[in-house]
Enzyme design. Sequence first.
Site, PDB file in Angstrom:
ATOM      1  N   ASP A  59       2.575   4.091  -5.447  1.00 48.88           N
ATOM      2  CA  ASP A  59       3.455   4.627  -4.409  1.00 48.88           C
ATOM      3  C   ASP A  59       3.095   4.011  -3.063  1.00 48.88           C
ATOM      4  O   ASP A  59       1.934   3.663  -2.829  1.00 48.88           O
ATOM      5  CB  ASP A  59       3.368   6.147  -4.324  1.00 48.88           C
ATOM      6  N   ARG A  78      11.169   9.077 -14.086  1.00 50.01           N
ATOM      7  CA  ARG A  78      11.545  10.331 -14.741  1.00 50.01           C
ATOM      8  C   ARG A  78      12.728  10.269 -15.687  1.00 50.01           C
ATOM      9  O   ARG A  78      12.903  11.168 -16.496  1.00 50.01           O
ATOM     10  CB  ARG A  78      11.782  11.401 -13.668  1.00 50.01           C
ATOM     11  N   ARG A 109       3.492  11.992 -17.858  1.00 47.68           N
ATOM     12  CA  ARG A 109       3.423  12.711 -16.588  1.00 47.68           C
ATOM     13  C   ARG A 109       3.125  14.202 -16.765  1.00 47.68           C
ATOM     14  O   ARG A 109       2.581  14.831 -15.864  1.00 47.68           O
ATOM     15  CB  ARG A 109       4.765  12.475 -15.871  1.00 47.68           C
ATOM     16  N   TYR A 131       5.938   8.437   7.641  1.00 48.20           N
ATOM     17  CA  TYR A 131       5.396   9.513   6.792  1.00 48.20           C
ATOM     18  C   TYR A 131       4.090  10.062   7.364  1.00 48.20           C
ATOM     19  O   TYR A 131       3.840  11.266   7.329  1.00 48.20           O
ATOM     20  CB  TYR A 131       5.141   8.999   5.370  1.00 48.20           C
ATOM     21  N   ARG A 161      12.282   1.082  -9.197  1.00 43.06           N
ATOM     22  CA  ARG A 161      11.906   2.326  -9.883  1.00 43.06           C
ATOM     23  C   ARG A 161      12.376   2.350 -11.339  1.00 43.06           C
ATOM     24  O   ARG A 161      12.925   3.344 -11.814  1.00 43.06           O
ATOM     25  CB  ARG A 161      12.451   3.547  -9.148  1.00 43.06           C
TER      26      ARG A 161
HETATM   27  O1  CP3 Z   1       9.027   1.590 -10.972  1.00 43.91           O
HETATM   28  C1  CP3 Z   1       8.786   1.427  -9.750  1.00 43.91           C
HETATM   29  O2  CP3 Z   1       9.671   1.064  -8.952  1.00 43.91           O
HETATM   30  C2  CP3 Z   1       7.357   1.595  -9.239  1.00 43.91           C
HETATM   31  C3  CP3 Z   1       7.059   2.825  -8.681  1.00 43.91           C
HETATM   32  C4  CP3 Z   1       7.421   3.295  -7.281  1.00 43.91           C
HETATM   33  C5  CP3 Z   1       7.356   4.661  -6.960  1.00 43.91           C
HETATM   34  N1  CP3 Z   1       7.544   4.799  -5.617  1.00 43.91           N
HETATM   35  C6  CP3 Z   1       7.084   5.720  -7.930  1.00 43.91           C
HETATM   36  C7  CP3 Z   1       7.415   7.109  -7.621  1.00 43.91           C
HETATM   37  C8  CP3 Z   1       7.741   2.613  -6.105  1.00 43.91           C
HETATM   38  C9  CP3 Z   1       8.001   1.118  -5.899  1.00 43.91           C
HETATM   39  C10 CP3 Z   1       7.796   3.584  -5.056  1.00 43.91           C
HETATM   40  C11 CP3 Z   1       8.055   3.241  -3.635  1.00 43.91           C
HETATM   41  C12 CP3 Z   1       8.346   4.336  -2.692  1.00 43.91           C
HETATM   42  N2  CP3 Z   1       7.767   5.568  -2.617  1.00 43.91           N
HETATM   43  C13 CP3 Z   1       9.251   4.214  -1.598  1.00 43.91           C
HETATM   44  C14 CP3 Z   1      10.036   2.974  -1.228  1.00 43.91           C
HETATM   45  C15 CP3 Z   1      11.224   2.764  -2.059  1.00 43.91           C
HETATM   46  C16 CP3 Z   1      12.326   3.775  -1.864  1.00 43.91           C
HETATM   47  O3  CP3 Z   1      12.537   4.554  -2.807  1.00 43.91           O
HETATM   48  O4  CP3 Z   1      12.932   3.787  -0.798  1.00 43.91           O
HETATM   49  C17 CP3 Z   1       9.222   5.444  -0.907  1.00 43.91           C
HETATM   50  C18 CP3 Z   1      10.038   5.805   0.320  1.00 43.91           C
HETATM   51  C19 CP3 Z   1       8.275   6.285  -1.562  1.00 43.91           C
HETATM   52  C20 CP3 Z   1       7.858   7.650  -1.148  1.00 43.91           C
HETATM   53  C21 CP3 Z   1       8.083   8.658  -2.206  1.00 43.91           C
HETATM   54  N3  CP3 Z   1       7.426   8.695  -3.419  1.00 43.91           N
HETATM   55  C22 CP3 Z   1       8.954   9.767  -2.166  1.00 43.91           C
HETATM   56  C23 CP3 Z   1       9.875  10.091  -1.013  1.00 43.91           C
HETATM   57  C24 CP3 Z   1       8.796  10.459  -3.371  1.00 43.91           C
HETATM   58  C25 CP3 Z   1       9.406  11.773  -3.759  1.00 43.91           C
HETATM   59  C26 CP3 Z   1      10.850  11.687  -4.039  1.00 43.91           C
HETATM   60  C27 CP3 Z   1      11.104  11.542  -5.509  1.00 43.91           C
HETATM   61  O5  CP3 Z   1      11.825  10.621  -5.905  1.00 43.91           O
HETATM   62  O6  CP3 Z   1      10.594  12.423  -6.234  1.00 43.91           O
HETATM   63  C28 CP3 Z   1       7.879   9.746  -4.163  1.00 43.91           C
HETATM   64  C29 CP3 Z   1       7.435  10.116  -5.515  1.00 43.91           C
HETATM   65  C30 CP3 Z   1       7.558   9.079  -6.582  1.00 43.91           C
HETATM   66  N4  CP3 Z   1       7.221   7.758  -6.439  1.00 43.91           N
HETATM   67  C31 CP3 Z   1       7.990   9.298  -7.928  1.00 43.91           C
HETATM   68  C32 CP3 Z   1       7.896   8.073  -8.577  1.00 43.91           C
HETATM   69  C33 CP3 Z   1       8.177   7.772 -10.033  1.00 43.91           C
HETATM   70  C34 CP3 Z   1       8.356  10.632  -8.534  1.00 43.91           C
HETATM   71  C35 CP3 Z   1       7.053  11.295  -8.898  1.00 43.91           C
HETATM   72  C36 CP3 Z   1       7.064  12.189 -10.120  1.00 43.91           C
HETATM   73  O7  CP3 Z   1       6.871  11.708 -11.250  1.00 43.91           O
HETATM   74  O8  CP3 Z   1       7.178  13.400  -9.909  1.00 43.91           O
END
Ligand code: CP3
Length: 349
Positions: free
Chosen positions: A74, A29, A38, A151, A25
């Site tokens: 995602d 943000r 965003r 999920y 990640r």
């Molecule tokens: O830079 C990177 O790593 C690439 C982007 C990436 C995102 N999600 C962007 C994201 C990757 C590789 C993921 C994988 C992901 N998504 C996982 C596996 C890795 C981990 O964190 O365990 C999981 C479980 C998810 C599911 C997910 N996506 C959740 C639970 C959430 C909400 C929680 C949060 O952090 O807000 C997301 C949203 C998400 N995915 C965001 C980002 C940048 C935040 C979205 C925003 O901009 O509001």
Amino acid sequence: MKVRQPVVQVLQGDHPDRHPIWFLRQAGRYLPEYQNVRKDVSFVELCQSPQLAAEVTLQPLRRFDLDAAIIFSDILIPALHLGQNLRFDKGHGPLLTPPVRSLTDVQRLKGSVAMLEAQYVGEAIALVRCKLDPSQVLFGFAGAPVTVASYMIEGGGSKHYVELNRSIASPQGFFQPLIEKLTEATIAYLKMQREAGADALVLFDTWAGQLSCESYREYALPSLEKIFAWARSENVPLVYYPGQGWQHMSTVLQGGPAGIALDWRFDWQQLAQLTQGAPHLAVQGNLNPMVLASRDKAFVVEQVQKVCTEASRAGFASRHIFNVGHGLTPYTYVEAVQWAIEAVRNWKS
Ligand code: CP3
């Protein structure tokens, strides 16, 4: 001659030209330039626009000397194309509707051919690949079937995984067919990313730890074995992230992933014992991401050096890809990322 990529060198069991580093990640943000993109689009719109997804993927690479990019997307994007609605509401995390709760629901989901609808991810990959230095790796990724299933069944994130547990225990048995369907979809989705130009892949199994050892062996392992075998047959290195599912470490190694992404809570000496039979396994990790919320440079450098030292003492010196042991958070201090990179570049075993 093909340019050597330190991340791929480590994943292929070769001695790397330098100690590679990137961050889970690393786009997101904590970066003001991400916030700026965003603010005009929803998260799903951002993932579905090849231009915008490519832009935010590249943002951290403009700031930092990193050895890899990971495509911005995602793990729940495939669920959208299999037939669920996907929303990310502020403060609620992901919402998937309607939840999958029966065999009929599983049968109603589309098959792996629906992954072709996610071609925008491939377009973003192609756009990013041509902007990277040839020595930098571009990772594609997917969620592992068990984690995506959790999920899809819960309809979002969960605290107690009531429905997931119910589905595993259910005599009507829809968990197995769901995992099988997701395994095929995951392979099709990763194949599309590979063909678009991804050099390596990550498979995120964040919630693997929710399964008992017995359920993991019964449902997860056969599915992971298929995905890892496919990756080997395509000659694409794959890193598996088991989240906090440490109890499954020796089981998953039977499947033969090229690398393991280590959660920050896990101990390197314990890993060394568990991986004695896997002399070429690469390990990625495992700095606590909250260390990078600190504004104390000495502390950050010390913590980064500690990870490098522990990896080296456990026998992973030339098999280590420095990373955080879970994704960077919105609390990350941008300068601390820079300090961490410098500390790895300056570290000597
Ligand atoms: O830079 C990177 O790593 C690439 C982007 C990436 C995102 N999600 C962007 C994201 C990757 C590789 C993921 C994988 C992901 N998504 C996982 C596996 C890795 C981990 O964190 O365990 C999981 C479980 C998810 C599911 C997910 N996506 C959740 C639970 C959430 C909400 C929680 C949060 O952090 O807000 C997301 C949203 C998400 N995915 C965001 C980002 C940048 C935040 C979205 C925003 O901009 O509001």
